[in-house]
Design a protein around this motif. Sequence first.
Motif, PDB file in Angstrom:
ATOM      1  N   GLU B 102      -8.581  55.269  -0.571  1.00  0.00           N
ATOM      2  CA  GLU B 102      -7.742  54.116  -0.291  1.00  0.00           C
ATOM      3  C   GLU B 102      -6.393  54.561   0.273  1.00  0.00           C
ATOM      4  O   GLU B 102      -5.894  53.992   1.238  1.00  0.00           O
TER       5      GLU B 102
ATOM      6  N   GLN C 100       4.476  55.162  -9.539  1.00  0.00           N
ATOM      7  CA  GLN C 100       4.741  53.977  -8.745  1.00  0.00           C
ATOM      8  C   GLN C 100       6.047  54.119  -7.969  1.00  0.00           C
ATOM      9  O   GLN C 100       6.174  53.659  -6.834  1.00  0.00           O
ATOM     10  N   ARG C 109      10.240  49.058  -9.579  1.00  0.00           N
ATOM     11  CA  ARG C 109       9.532  47.787  -9.558  1.00  0.00           C
ATOM     12  C   ARG C 109      10.355  46.631 -10.097  1.00  0.00           C
ATOM     13  O   ARG C 109      10.264  45.514  -9.617  1.00  0.00           O
TER      14      ARG C 109
ATOM     15  N   SER D  91      -0.915  43.087 -12.021  1.00  0.00           N
ATOM     16  CA  SER D  91      -1.303  44.284 -11.283  1.00  0.00           C
ATOM     17  C   SER D  91      -0.159  44.721 -10.403  1.00  0.00           C
ATOM     18  O   SER D  91       0.436  43.909  -9.699  1.00  0.00           O
ATOM     19  N   GLY D  92       0.144  45.994 -10.443  1.00  0.00           N
ATOM     20  CA  GLY D  92       1.222  46.508  -9.603  1.00  0.00           C
ATOM     21  C   GLY D  92       0.781  46.824  -8.192  1.00  0.00           C
ATOM     22  O   GLY D  92       1.558  47.327  -7.406  1.00  0.00           O
ATOM     23  N   ASN D  93      -0.457  46.537  -7.854  1.00  0.00           N
ATOM     24  CA  ASN D  93      -0.944  46.872  -6.520  1.00  0.00           C
ATOM     25  C   ASN D  93      -1.436  45.634  -5.782  1.00  0.00           C
ATOM     26  O   ASN D  93      -1.514  44.556  -6.342  1.00  0.00           O
ATOM     27  N   ASN D  96      -6.515  43.408  -3.612  1.00  0.00           N
ATOM     28  CA  ASN D  96      -7.881  43.920  -3.564  1.00  0.00           C
ATOM     29  C   ASN D  96      -7.935  45.440  -3.755  1.00  0.00           C
ATOM     30  O   ASN D  96      -8.835  46.098  -3.287  1.00  0.00           O
ATOM     31  N   SER D  97      -6.941  45.949  -4.478  1.00  0.00           N
ATOM     32  CA  SER D  97      -6.851  47.398  -4.631  1.00  0.00           C
ATOM     33  C   SER D  97      -7.923  47.929  -5.562  1.00  0.00           C
ATOM     34  O   SER D  97      -8.205  47.386  -6.619  1.00  0.00           O
ATOM     35  N   ILE D  98      -8.477  49.032  -5.158  1.00  0.00           N
ATOM     36  CA  ILE D  98      -9.541  49.651  -5.935  1.00  0.00           C
ATOM     37  C   ILE D  98      -9.009  50.824  -6.734  1.00  0.00           C
ATOM     38  O   ILE D  98      -9.644  51.336  -7.644  1.00  0.00           O
ATOM     39  N   VAL D  99      -7.777  51.216  -6.412  1.00  0.00           N
ATOM     40  CA  VAL D  99      -7.183  52.364  -7.082  1.00  0.00           C
ATOM     41  C   VAL D  99      -7.016  52.100  -8.576  1.00  0.00           C
ATOM     42  O   VAL D  99      -7.457  52.859  -9.433  1.00  0.00           O
ATOM     43  N   GLN D 100      -6.371  50.973  -8.877  1.00  0.00           N
ATOM     44  CA  GLN D 100      -6.106  50.664 -10.262  1.00  0.00           C
ATOM     45  C   GLN D 100      -7.407  50.521 -11.052  1.00  0.00           C
ATOM     46  O   GLN D 100      -7.495  50.904 -12.200  1.00  0.00           O
ATOM     47  N   ARG D 109      -7.629  44.410 -13.935  1.00  0.00           N
ATOM     48  CA  ARG D 109      -6.354  44.121 -14.593  1.00  0.00           C
ATOM     49  C   ARG D 109      -6.277  42.695 -15.100  1.00  0.00           C
ATOM     50  O   ARG D 109      -5.683  42.414 -16.130  1.00  0.00           O
ATOM     51  N   ARG D 166     -15.142  45.038   1.525  1.00  0.00           N
ATOM     52  CA  ARG D 166     -14.175  45.442   0.501  1.00  0.00           C
ATOM     53  C   ARG D 166     -14.570  44.862  -0.868  1.00  0.00           C
ATOM     54  O   ARG D 166     -14.529  45.554  -1.874  1.00  0.00           O
ATOM     55  N   MET D 168     -17.615  43.914  -1.693  1.00  0.00           N
ATOM     56  CA  MET D 168     -18.865  44.570  -2.079  1.00  0.00           C
ATOM     57  C   MET D 168     -18.548  45.910  -2.743  1.00  0.00           C
ATOM     58  O   MET D 168     -19.179  46.293  -3.730  1.00  0.00           O
ATOM     59  N   ALA D 169     -17.577  46.624  -2.188  1.00  0.00           N
ATOM     60  CA  ALA D 169     -17.184  47.903  -2.782  1.00  0.00           C
ATOM     61  C   ALA D 169     -16.688  47.689  -4.215  1.00  0.00           C
ATOM     62  O   ALA D 169     -17.066  48.423  -5.133  1.00  0.00           O
ATOM     63  N   ASP D 244       0.664  40.569  -5.780  1.00  0.00           N
ATOM     64  CA  ASP D 244       1.815  41.428  -6.007  1.00  0.00           C
ATOM     65  C   ASP D 244       3.130  40.668  -5.771  1.00  0.00           C
ATOM     66  O   ASP D 244       4.182  41.273  -5.596  1.00  0.00           O
TER      67      ASP D 244
END
Lengths: 308, 308, 308, 308
Positions: B102, C100, C109, D91-93, D96-100, D109, D166, D168-169, D244
């Motif tokens: 990502e 972050q 933040r 969520s801090g991202n 559609n973030s996948i990192v968190q 989250r 995205r 689907m991922a 966000d």
Amino acid sequence: MDELKQWVNEIHLELSTRADKGRVADYIPQLAKVSSDKFGIAVAPVNGPVITAGDADESFSIQSISKLFTLTLALGQIGDRLWERVDREPSGNAFNSIVQLEQEQGKPRNPFVNAGAIAVTDVILGGHRPKEAIGEILRFVRFLANDDAINIDRLVAESEQAHGDRNMALAHFMRSFGVVRHPAAEVLGVYFHQCAIAMTCRQLAQSGLFLANNGRNPATGFNVVSPRRARRINALMMTCGHYDGAGDFAFRVGLPGKSGVGGGILAIVPNKAVIAVWSPGLDASGNSLLGTAALEMLAQRTGWSVFG
Amino acid sequence: MDELKQWVNEIHLELSTRADKGRVADYIPQLAKVSSDKFGIAVAPVNGPVITAGDADESFSIQSISKLFTLTLALGQIGDRLWERVDREPSGNAFNSIVQLEQEQGKPRNPFVNAGAIAVTDVILGGHRPKEAIGEILRFVRFLANDDAINIDRLVAESEQAHGDRNMALAHFMRSFGVVRHPAAEVLGVYFHQCAIAMTCRQLAQSGLFLANNGRNPATGFNVVSPRRARRINALMMTCGHYDGAGDFAFRVGLPGKSGVGGGILAIVPNKAVIAVWSPGLDASGNSLLGTAALEMLAQRTGWSVFG
Amino acid sequence: MDELKQWVNEIHLELSTRADKGRVADYIPQLAKVSSDKFGIAVAPVNGPVITAGDADESFSIQSISKLFTLTLALGQIGDRLWERVDREPSGNAFNSIVQLEQEQGKPRNPFVNAGAIAVTDVILGGHRPKEAIGEILRFVRFLANDDAINIDRLVAESEQAHGDRNMALAHFMRSFGVVRHPAAEVLGVYFHQCAIAMTCRQLAQSGLFLANNGRNPATGFNVVSPRRARRINALMMTCGHYDGAGDFAFRVGLPGKSGVGGGILAIVPNKAVIAVWSPGLDASGNSLLGTAALEMLAQRTGWSVFG
Amino acid sequence: MDELKQWVNEIHLELSTRADKGRVADYIPQLAKVSSDKFGIAVAPVNGPVITAGDADESFSIQSISKLFTLTLALGQIGDRLWERVDREPSGNAFNSIVQLEQEQGKPRNPFVNAGAIAVTDVILGGHRPKEAIGEILRFVRFLANDDAINIDRLVAESEQAHGDRNMALAHFMRSFGVVRHPAAEVLGVYFHQCAIAMTCRQLAQSGLFLANNGRNPATGFNVVSPRRARRINALMMTCGHYDGAGDFAFRVGLPGKSGVGGGILAIVPNKAVIAVWSPGLDASGNSLLGTAALEMLAQRTGWSVFG
């Protein structure tokens, strides 16, 4: 040998005319002052005289190449216990990234990212006063290069110190995990001085000879490290010596190397030679643009890649 | 050569008695079934007969070692344009991490992390039907190993497919960035089959000979890749071939290598030989525990490290 | 009012007997010394006398609750320009996370994560000497609570300083981005003192009255902030006041609140009252375990949730 | 009430003339087609007729506002066990973030990020066929809004599906952790249809009345949820309802709200009213630019902020 001399001259000549020389580091004023036209090459065969081209006898700031010397020194002091403090894996992030440090609980990825080098310097400090540690590092570099004329550029050291917040953050951060143990200001006092060591290409090439010769400096006859340790240091340079450009350097040049933002690169050709290049313009990963190109061309012509 | 045979036997014998053999991969049932007592070694010199010890003629699932073959195949198909789709830098995260993907906008770090290998397979698919691409990969591996008996273990392929959500996530994620272009299910259909190729240590060692011999397979005389490409593939194996354990493998073994969670490792000794080892128990980084130890001992005794 | 008093007493009694009181913060020795049996509640209605139960008149270290006061002070000094230095979004990571901060180029933040509070303190420092800034913050808190007996616990401040590497790292890191402008040691000198302010539940409840009363302290008649700013500070407490537990606090309690690792929580009931609770045992997110439970029960019985 | 009608008209008029209307979402063609000039407002008081301005009776794609309805539906089906599948923290991202998701082992989250909403939809699917689940969601929305004319825009649903890599991922990724349990394609089949529900501002405002009225729809008299659950859903909207930009929305508007990339926002005024706005142009966080401004102005004039 004459063929090698000719290749070095040809490569120097060809690259000197390139329009795009990269971008000189400007994060500290002292480095930004250096002309992007400087360009030197020195090749020190394990069994023959040094070959040079261009500005090979002009001093420049070795910066992160010093991490190679402090790593060697710290391994000599505490041996494999060093690996309890710092890991040996390439870093997927930029050279001064603090993110990865947090993910891994304060243990730096390797001794060549800033955090790792600061942890190594903390080991060398080992209860001594910063001044003594700086002296010890300088003496060790002179011993390796067999040249007592090597010195520290005090203006560069002061300039580093004045712009050292990112590294101070790293040191305090590692201290919070117990990975750095001396006061952060003391550790960085030493670190900024080691980065400010000034050397010529010739001196650099000579200083790396023990790594090309199974741990023994052929010029002086001193055994610096064991053959096994020499191999291992070379391995670390291969996988971690070029920040986030290590993969590309291995791909293009095929030699263990360590670069610095001053524009120098030290590359080892096991059992054959050491190559030192200097051109202050950097690529996007912070490695010397012409320097990398020179190494790529030289490795190509000599067939010196370790990969076949 | 007799000395080499003796070393291989000694190392096999010594390691066979070790209590800690690591942990067999259990993320798919078919892999979990394999006995942790299996242990094979094969050494294929560039100019001599293959030397083996233990279970060197028993087939096992090559898993990620297949990424080496698909990389070679894709480079043959589209050359350096491949590097527009995948990078060449070591990854600081685990082998199937989506985080780094990502951060870097869907471009995988290198062809040996899962994401990178999936992108490479997408290249090979190249508009063909999955079945044809699988056939092409299998034929290429047979050609490299000079052995038409190599096959795909359909049970393993099905098992991978049934537990493939993580890889499906990677494929869809890259598709959202345009890095993967075929339907995710088709790309992974091919990918799971390439991972399920079953080979013996002997076959693996033979399949890597072109990388130890400047691109030319000495057994068949075929030029597989140019000398330059052979060097570059070796470089990628050195910096990226062992997931998050690449630095440690270079440090301890000093050879380019590619491992798979089936417990196999293929290592290249430029200009000299290829070594293939197999022991299903893995270390914390997912690389064969005994296999790595065997390579370390063999590199030590033979002096085959590329680092001096 | 008698009903409210009864509820407060009942809740205090019921929770006092709970076996699981959470875990007292131990990252600095001075906090670890406090008994986990301490438990106080104070409710200050906007138009009536303070109601208390338990240890409501015993001082404790307010720690991060001080961030609420410095935020208010800094907004009074530079107004909305503060938002150029710090953002207003909840943080998805732990309260002292540096990750972050790197992703967002050194801009914290929100003003309630440590980094944000340090940036706010840097604003308050504003060219003055640390001692003066500490004095100004203390005077402001006394003014808000209408109580000149409030003081700083010097032992706590020194203990923070001695274990402040993580916060020093944050400060240096933000300095490298220009977000913090004074020397890191000076900013943290002030920061550690503000965290070491000692207050009772009664004093805390009184200090927050302006936020429950449209910016005007009903006890003193002073307009501390505009009604709009009072609302906005309440909003920040709701979304960001409980580290990585803000969502859960809003879900369970339904009031704007700010917690500290000393075990205190200050909660605002707009147009009605202020609640201060103290119990040193913390939950996994670092918020007072009994304190949160007390607020949840009180909000339930009074129907004070802002959410209906 | 006349005053409220006047304010709504004034605000609509004032904002209609703004030059900067934000940027219409273009990640699917069907959304990109909508004119950025559309602008509707509807206010549904808990005890009075709906007030409207502009395009308040024109249907638009509710997109992520549907997550509010599926959350309510899933809570009705499995109650608090839902929180084993999804967390309640902002969520801090990006949405559609996948990192968190990776950092937190596949547990989203909150129910309003895409991953969380997909997990909620997986709950609703609950062994049924996708078609049935879609029918159930649609019937629930009609029931909430008390309007059987509400429908799904099939073209939008198909367009989402065609650009759904995205998501689907995310689904496959959560499946690899066991958080999503049905086949990814089935879950997303439902999800894309719920996002494609088309509603007018009037319908949306009516559908949220139960949240403004302690769980009971005043128009129909039905108890949709308990008062406690209504409060809790409002709390989740406050801390997590704007991707966000949740902190900023709370700061500026001071009401629980849920936005969608179609340009709609639904905001709850506890015990008083529901506001629905629609303007397709989005700000940098993906929330309606004019819509947010309208809510800010209306909350300011009415004094409806929950924060005082």
